[in-house]
Motif scaffolding. Sequence first.
Motif, PDB file in Angstrom:
ATOM      1  N   TYR A   9       0.837  -1.209   0.000  1.00  0.00           N
ATOM      2  CA  TYR A   9       0.000   0.000   0.000  1.00  0.00           C
ATOM      3  C   TYR A   9       0.868   1.255   0.000  1.00  0.00           C
ATOM      4  CZ  TYR A   9      -2.666   3.818   2.051  1.00  0.00           C
ATOM      5  OH  TYR A   9      -3.205   5.052   2.306  1.00  0.00           O
ATOM      6  N   TYR A  10       1.861   1.308   0.875  1.00  0.00           N
ATOM      7  CA  TYR A  10       2.720   2.494   0.951  1.00  0.00           C
ATOM      8  C   TYR A  10       3.574   2.677  -0.302  1.00  0.00           C
ATOM      9  CZ  TYR A  10       1.351   3.259   5.782  1.00  0.00           C
ATOM     10  OH  TYR A  10       0.632   3.518   6.915  1.00  0.00           O
ATOM     11  N   ILE A  11       4.052   1.599  -0.867  1.00  0.00           N
ATOM     12  CA  ILE A  11       4.861   1.701  -2.088  1.00  0.00           C
ATOM     13  C   ILE A  11       4.007   2.201  -3.254  1.00  0.00           C
ATOM     14  CG2 ILE A  11       6.113   0.359  -3.832  1.00  0.00           C
ATOM     15  CD1 ILE A  11       7.212  -1.328  -1.463  1.00  0.00           C
ATOM     16  N   ILE A  70       6.648  11.005   4.012  1.00  0.00           N
ATOM     17  CA  ILE A  70       5.926  10.195   5.000  1.00  0.00           C
ATOM     18  C   ILE A  70       5.718   8.772   4.454  1.00  0.00           C
ATOM     19  CG2 ILE A  70       3.703   9.898   6.189  1.00  0.00           C
ATOM     20  CD1 ILE A  70       5.305  12.116   7.416  1.00  0.00           C
ATOM     21  N   LEU A  71       5.270   8.655   3.213  1.00  0.00           N
ATOM     22  CA  LEU A  71       5.003   7.331   2.643  1.00  0.00           C
ATOM     23  C   LEU A  71       6.266   6.479   2.546  1.00  0.00           C
ATOM     24  CD1 LEU A  71       2.476   8.327  -0.158  1.00  0.00           C
ATOM     25  CD2 LEU A  71       1.980   6.975   1.884  1.00  0.00           C
ATOM     26  N   ILE A  72       7.357   7.079   2.142  1.00  0.00           N
ATOM     27  CA  ILE A  72       8.624   6.326   2.057  1.00  0.00           C
ATOM     28  C   ILE A  72       9.033   5.834   3.441  1.00  0.00           C
ATOM     29  CG2 ILE A  72      11.126   6.593   1.691  1.00  0.00           C
ATOM     30  CD1 ILE A  72       9.702   6.161  -0.891  1.00  0.00           C
ATOM     31  N   SER A  73       8.975   6.711   4.418  1.00  0.00           N
ATOM     32  CA  SER A  73       9.407   6.293   5.762  1.00  0.00           C
ATOM     33  C   SER A  73       8.469   5.236   6.347  1.00  0.00           C
ATOM     34  CB  SER A  73       9.513   7.500   6.697  1.00  0.00           C
ATOM     35  OG  SER A  73       8.248   8.069   6.936  1.00  0.00           O
ATOM     36  N   TYR A  74       7.171   5.355   6.088  1.00  0.00           N
ATOM     37  CA  TYR A  74       6.223   4.359   6.597  1.00  0.00           C
ATOM     38  C   TYR A  74       6.363   3.029   5.856  1.00  0.00           C
ATOM     39  CZ  TYR A  74       3.732   7.617   9.654  1.00  0.00           C
ATOM     40  OH  TYR A  74       3.390   8.484  10.655  1.00  0.00           O
ATOM     41  N   ALA A  75       6.714   3.065   4.573  1.00  0.00           N
ATOM     42  CA  ALA A  75       6.951   1.821   3.829  1.00  0.00           C
ATOM     43  C   ALA A  75       8.155   1.092   4.404  1.00  0.00           C
ATOM     44  CB  ALA A  75       7.167   2.121   2.345  1.00  0.00           C
ATOM     45  N   VAL A  76       9.209   1.827   4.702  1.00  0.00           N
ATOM     46  CA  VAL A  76      10.405   1.226   5.289  1.00  0.00           C
ATOM     47  C   VAL A  76      10.076   0.633   6.663  1.00  0.00           C
ATOM     48  CG1 VAL A  76      12.707   1.731   6.228  1.00  0.00           C
ATOM     49  CG2 VAL A  76      12.032   2.650   3.993  1.00  0.00           C
ATOM     50  N   GLN A  77       9.321   1.376   7.460  1.00  0.00           N
ATOM     51  CA  GLN A  77       8.960   0.881   8.792  1.00  0.00           C
ATOM     52  C   GLN A  77       8.068  -0.359   8.709  1.00  0.00           C
ATOM     53  OE1 GLN A  77       7.575   3.914  11.462  1.00  0.00           O
ATOM     54  NE2 GLN A  77       9.267   5.285  10.932  1.00  0.00           N
ATOM     55  N   TYR A  86      -1.146   5.643   8.052  1.00  0.00           N
ATOM     56  CA  TYR A  86      -1.203   6.936   7.374  1.00  0.00           C
ATOM     57  C   TYR A  86      -2.306   6.841   6.332  1.00  0.00           C
ATOM     58  CZ  TYR A  86       0.435  11.179   5.029  1.00  0.00           C
ATOM     59  OH  TYR A  86       0.524  12.443   4.493  1.00  0.00           O
ATOM     60  N   SER A  87      -3.392   7.542   6.558  1.00  0.00           N
ATOM     61  CA  SER A  87      -4.589   7.365   5.729  1.00  0.00           C
ATOM     62  C   SER A  87      -4.788   8.422   4.648  1.00  0.00           C
ATOM     63  CB  SER A  87      -5.826   7.323   6.629  1.00  0.00           C
ATOM     64  OG  SER A  87      -5.978   8.554   7.311  1.00  0.00           O
ATOM     65  N   THR A  88      -3.880   9.367   4.522  1.00  0.00           N
ATOM     66  CA  THR A  88      -4.073  10.441   3.553  1.00  0.00           C
ATOM     67  C   THR A  88      -4.313   9.924   2.139  1.00  0.00           C
ATOM     68  OG1 THR A  88      -2.770  11.976   4.872  1.00  0.00           O
ATOM     69  CG2 THR A  88      -3.017  12.501   2.534  1.00  0.00           C
ATOM     70  N   MET A  89      -3.511   8.948   1.711  1.00  0.00           N
ATOM     71  CA  MET A  89      -3.656   8.445   0.341  1.00  0.00           C
ATOM     72  C   MET A  89      -4.865   7.525   0.185  1.00  0.00           C
ATOM     73  SD  MET A  89      -1.621  10.079  -1.478  1.00  0.00           S
ATOM     74  CE  MET A  89      -1.716   9.213  -3.017  1.00  0.00           C
TER      75      MET A  89
END
Length: 172
Positions: A9-11, A70-77, A86-89
């Motif tokens: 999802y994050y990627i 934010i998305l890159i850091s959350y994907a890594v985490q 993170y629901s923005t997208m």
Amino acid sequence: MKYKITTLYYILATVVTVIPLPWWYYNAGDIIRVEDSPFQILITFLGDRLILSDVITFLLTGFRIYVFVILISYAVQAARGNPKIYSTMFWLPVLYLLDPVILYVLFNFIPQLFDVPMNYPLFFFGTETISSNIKGEQVKIEFVMYPTYVYWLSLATALLYPFSRIEIKRRK
């Protein structure tokens, strides 16, 4: 990888964020044309690009960069096993479905304030010819409105979000 759906999802959301193309296209009789997304907007009036759209796009670019980071850091985490939410997208493409409702209100109620009745349909994708009677003269305007493939990609990505939430909840 413990959180595959969340990481995916994050990627995918990151990919959607960096695509520099509009999500929706609007055209009102080649008088005004709007191509927009949550990260950019292009407005042309009688064929001329409005400077206001460049100013707004400049500001939205800051938002794009913020969401991207934010998305890159959350994907890594998430890939490391420590997912964040993170629901923005998720909300951006869902709320874009309100665009036709906003246009319906604008084109049906505001012209009536000036005694210009219009019969703008609530939902349509593609081309629609709208006619109105202005001071005894019949006026027809061709409206074009459709989501682009980038919007459909963002909406498809948003559909992963609820599954991501379920995955996070089950694994914690």
